[in-house]
Design an enzyme around this catalytic site. Structure first.
Site, PDB file in Angstrom:
ATOM      1  CG  ASP A  18      -1.899   1.229   1.075  1.00  0.00           C
ATOM      2  OD1 ASP A  18      -2.418   1.462  -0.035  1.00  0.00           O
ATOM      3  OD2 ASP A  18      -2.089   1.941   2.074  1.00  0.00           O
ATOM      4  CG  ASP A  33      -5.989   5.132   2.878  1.00  0.00           C
ATOM      5  OD1 ASP A  33      -4.946   4.832   3.499  1.00  0.00           O
ATOM      6  OD2 ASP A  33      -5.980   5.534   1.701  1.00  0.00           O
ATOM      7  N   GLY A  84      -2.983  11.942   1.389  1.00  0.00           N
ATOM      8  CA  GLY A  84      -3.539  11.276   2.567  1.00  0.00           C
ATOM      9  C   GLY A  84      -4.270  12.205   3.509  1.00  0.00           C
TER      10      GLY A  84
END
Ligand SMILES: NC(=O)N[C@@H](CC(=O)O)C(=O)O
Ligand SMILES: [Zn+2]
Ligand SMILES: [Zn+2]
Length: 427
Positions: free
Chosen positions: A155, A308, A327
């Site tokens: 990831d 996430d 992110g």
């Protein structure tokens, strides 16, 4: 001494109805669940009055970035686990894009040891597919699995080489472990920060095309079919990926998938400015993709919700849309966002939302938690479904402040979190 949780609202798995219950917890387990009309003897035990609160199995998040080792300025196992507890999560799976990458036995052990010492929720580590997530050489899957890795993923980046991915799947299959894929074809992504769409056009930016995700999903489904591995797709964001996963499931291929709150709630048209807090990978897609995510979750094509959770420092995010890292944080806002936007509006039942965050991830990854049942681990979260509060990053327990949801007025805030019968966080 045990704990009685009195008069809480429990969603019954079978009827999906809300019923008022008393729960008795002792020795880390749920020992009793009785109808709240029955009187119980609480003498000698701790009592938690939960009248008006939802009592749920603790949430499970199979996609979290804890950043340790190596990026402790962004997050630590300790701070990330506290953030999880405050968000109502009792189990989190952490991604291996740390420094060093969690791709050797020593680092897996380090993460597990640290979690044992400092985490207040259950932490399950993934290990990387390739050494340093560089896509050149597979890690030692057997040793990593024996050390406690629950699955394999690079990831943060896609595995570019199809043969490498196929070999990884074959090894994982032998060990009965899943391969979890960040789907992104680098030859189709060239330094863009947002999706191809209205926002990119308006600002004259290059966009990340939907195919860069879906092309890996399609490739990997074929490889999963060939190898028989359990293949799990990370943070699905495009209509095309959903189409491929839906077809694969119809064909009986062992594929599962996750979606993040932000891909269910926001599109590129909501991005207000060239602000790093709106930058994540995959990016916010078009309204059409958002609709496809909701539909896919509703029809079971997408199995579960994950956050996430990807904390970064304020300095990093201040670099703006082009230069900041991808992110956003997610643990402390996931449930209130989804509860407020989908349950209070009548689109989803509470039972539907809860199962996507508890029973289903447990089922898919074979975890012994995720349901409120006598004899099960007392991983429990209490939630206030009434009080409206605004999202305020200054109150977060994560080190990250990077969220696009600042100021959103939401209901559904956790008030107490219990892991194995111990209260690990309370308002
Ligand atoms: N999602 C993100 O935008 N960022 C993640 C990496 C990832 O999940 O691919 C990170 O590690 O920061
Ligand atoms: Zn990813
Ligand atoms: Zn991630």
């Amino acid at each position: 001494m045990g704990i009685w949780i009195l008069n809480g609202q429990v969603v019954e798995p079978a009827s999906k109805k809300m019923v008022q219950k008393h729960l008795f917890i002792e020795n880390g387990l749920i020992q009793q669940m009785t109808d709240a009309t029955e009187s119980v003897n609480t003498e000698g035990h701790e009592v938690i009055e939960a009248k008006g609160k939802l009592v749920s199995a603790g949430f499970i998040d199979m996609h979290v970035h804890l950043r340790e080792p190596g990026f402790e300025y962004k997050e630590t196992i300790e701070s990330g686990s506290r953030s999880a507890a405050k968000g109502g999560f009792t189990t989190i799976a952490c991604m291996p894009n740390t420094r060093p990458v969690t791709g050797d036995v020593e680092t897996v052990k380090y993460v597990l040891d640290k979690a044992e010492q400092e985490a207040i929720v259950k932490v399950l580590p993934y290990a990387s597919i390739t050494v340093n997530e560089l896509g050149r050489e597979l890690t030692d899957f057997q040793a990593l699995a024996e050390a406690g890795a629950i699955g394999f993923t690079d990831d943060g980046v896609g595995v570019q080489n199809a043969q490498m991915m196929k070999d990884a799947m074959a090894r994982a299959k032998q060990l009965n472990k899943p391969v979890i894929a960040h789907c992104e074809d680098d030859s189709l992504v060239t330094g863009a920060a947002v999706t191809e769409g209205a926002f990119a056009r308006k600002h004259g930016l290059k966009g990340i095309p939907n195919e860069s995700e879906a092309i890996h999903v399609g490739r990997d489904i074929l490889l999963a079919e060939a190898t028989g591995v359990h293949y799990h797709v990370c943070h699905v964001s495009t209509e095309q990926s959903v189409r491929l996963i839906r077809q694969a499931k119809q064909l009986g291929i062992h594929v599962t998938a996750e979606v993040c709150p932000h891909h269910l709630l926001l599109s590129d048209e909501d991005i207000p400015a060239l602000d790093g807090n709106w930058k994540m990978n995959p990016p916010l897609r078009t309204p059409r993709d958002v609709e496809a995510m909701i539909e896919a979750l509703e029809d079971g094509t997408i199995d579960m919700i994950v956050t996430d959770h990807a904390p970064h420092s304020e300095e990093e995010k201040a670099k703006g849309m082009a230069l900041s890292p991808f992110g956003i944080v997610g643990l402390e806002t996931a449930f209130p966002l989804l509860y407020s936007k989908f349950v209070t509006t009548g689109k989803w039942t509470l039972a539907f939302l809860l199962e996507k965050m508890t029973a289903i991830p447990a089922q898919v990854f074979g975890l012994q938690t995720g349901v409120l049942e006598v004899g099960k681990a007392a991983d429990i979260t209490l939630i206030d479904l009434e009080t409206t509060k605004a999202v305020d990053p200054s109150t977060f327990l994560t080190k990250g402040r990077n969220t696009p949801f600042t100021g959103w007025e939401l209901k559904g805030w956790p008030t107490l979190t219990m892991v194995d019968g111990n209260i690990v966080w309370a308002e």
